[in-house]
Design a protein around this motif. Sequence first.
Motif, PDB file in Angstrom:
ATOM      1  N   HIS A 120       0.935  -1.433  -0.210  1.00  0.00           N
ATOM      2  CA  HIS A 120       0.050  -0.077   0.234  1.00  0.00           C
ATOM      3  C   HIS A 120       0.548   1.027   0.337  1.00  0.00           C
ATOM      4  CE1 HIS A 120      -2.505   3.023   2.114  1.00  0.00           C
ATOM      5  NE2 HIS A 120      -3.290   2.454   1.060  1.00  0.00           N
ATOM      6  N   HIS A 156      -5.250   1.697  -5.973  1.00  0.00           N
ATOM      7  CA  HIS A 156      -5.189   1.564  -4.700  1.00  0.00           C
ATOM      8  C   HIS A 156      -6.996   2.003  -4.375  1.00  0.00           C
ATOM      9  CE1 HIS A 156      -6.048   5.030  -1.513  1.00  0.00           C
ATOM     10  NE2 HIS A 156      -4.764   4.313  -1.198  1.00  0.00           N
ATOM     11  N   TYR A 198      -7.706  -1.822  -4.398  1.00  0.00           N
ATOM     12  CA  TYR A 198      -6.488  -2.211  -3.073  1.00  0.00           C
ATOM     13  C   TYR A 198      -7.322  -2.605  -1.957  1.00  0.00           C
ATOM     14  CZ  TYR A 198      -3.614  -2.546   0.448  1.00  0.00           C
ATOM     15  OH  TYR A 198      -2.353  -2.776   1.869  1.00  0.00           O
ATOM     16  N   HIS A 199      -8.360  -1.349  -1.716  1.00  0.00           N
ATOM     17  CA  HIS A 199      -9.417  -1.321  -0.315  1.00  0.00           C
ATOM     18  C   HIS A 199     -10.556  -2.151  -1.232  1.00  0.00           C
ATOM     19  CE1 HIS A 199      -6.777   1.775   1.608  1.00  0.00           C
ATOM     20  NE2 HIS A 199      -6.259   2.321   0.680  1.00  0.00           N
ATOM     21  N   ASN A 212      -2.320   4.549 -11.080  1.00  0.00           N
ATOM     22  CA  ASN A 212      -2.249   3.753  -9.559  1.00  0.00           C
ATOM     23  C   ASN A 212      -3.126   3.756  -9.168  1.00  0.00           C
ATOM     24  OD1 ASN A 212       1.170   2.573 -10.362  1.00  0.00           O
ATOM     25  ND2 ASN A 212       1.138   4.695 -11.200  1.00  0.00           N
ATOM     26  N   ILE A 237       2.151   2.116  -3.526  1.00  0.00           N
ATOM     27  CA  ILE A 237       1.398   2.598  -4.672  1.00  0.00           C
ATOM     28  C   ILE A 237       1.148   4.261  -3.800  1.00  0.00           C
ATOM     29  CG2 ILE A 237      -1.538   2.766  -4.621  1.00  0.00           C
ATOM     30  CD1 ILE A 237      -1.405  -0.325  -4.305  1.00  0.00           C
ATOM     31  N   ILE A 238       1.030   4.454  -2.997  1.00  0.00           N
ATOM     32  CA  ILE A 238       0.990   6.005  -2.075  1.00  0.00           C
ATOM     33  C   ILE A 238       1.352   6.928  -2.641  1.00  0.00           C
ATOM     34  CG2 ILE A 238       0.066   7.540  -0.149  1.00  0.00           C
ATOM     35  CD1 ILE A 238      -1.644   5.957  -0.454  1.00  0.00           C
TER      36      ILE A 238
END
Length: 84
Positions: free
Chosen positions: A35, A75, A78-79, A71, A38-39
């Motif tokens: 994570h 993200h 991802y969540h 991206n 990605i940020i």
Amino acid sequence: METIIGTIAGILTSISMLPQLIKVLKEKEVENISHGTIIVLICGVALWVVYGVLKNEWPIILSNGFSVLVNVTLHVYYHVYKKN
């Protein structure tokens, strides 16, 4: 020649996360994705977009803008797929 090299570099770096995004969408699995990475990547390519705007360099703006989109999408998923 510089514009061609820059454009090719921008395209390659912009599409570099597409295989990861496609894999996440197919497998609905994000446990092996960082994570934090990605940020940091989103922040970095967003700053490249700002830099491109300041310099009025469309290859930088477009390639990094696409990278931001990929991206941010990664993200979001991802969540969506993260197991609590």
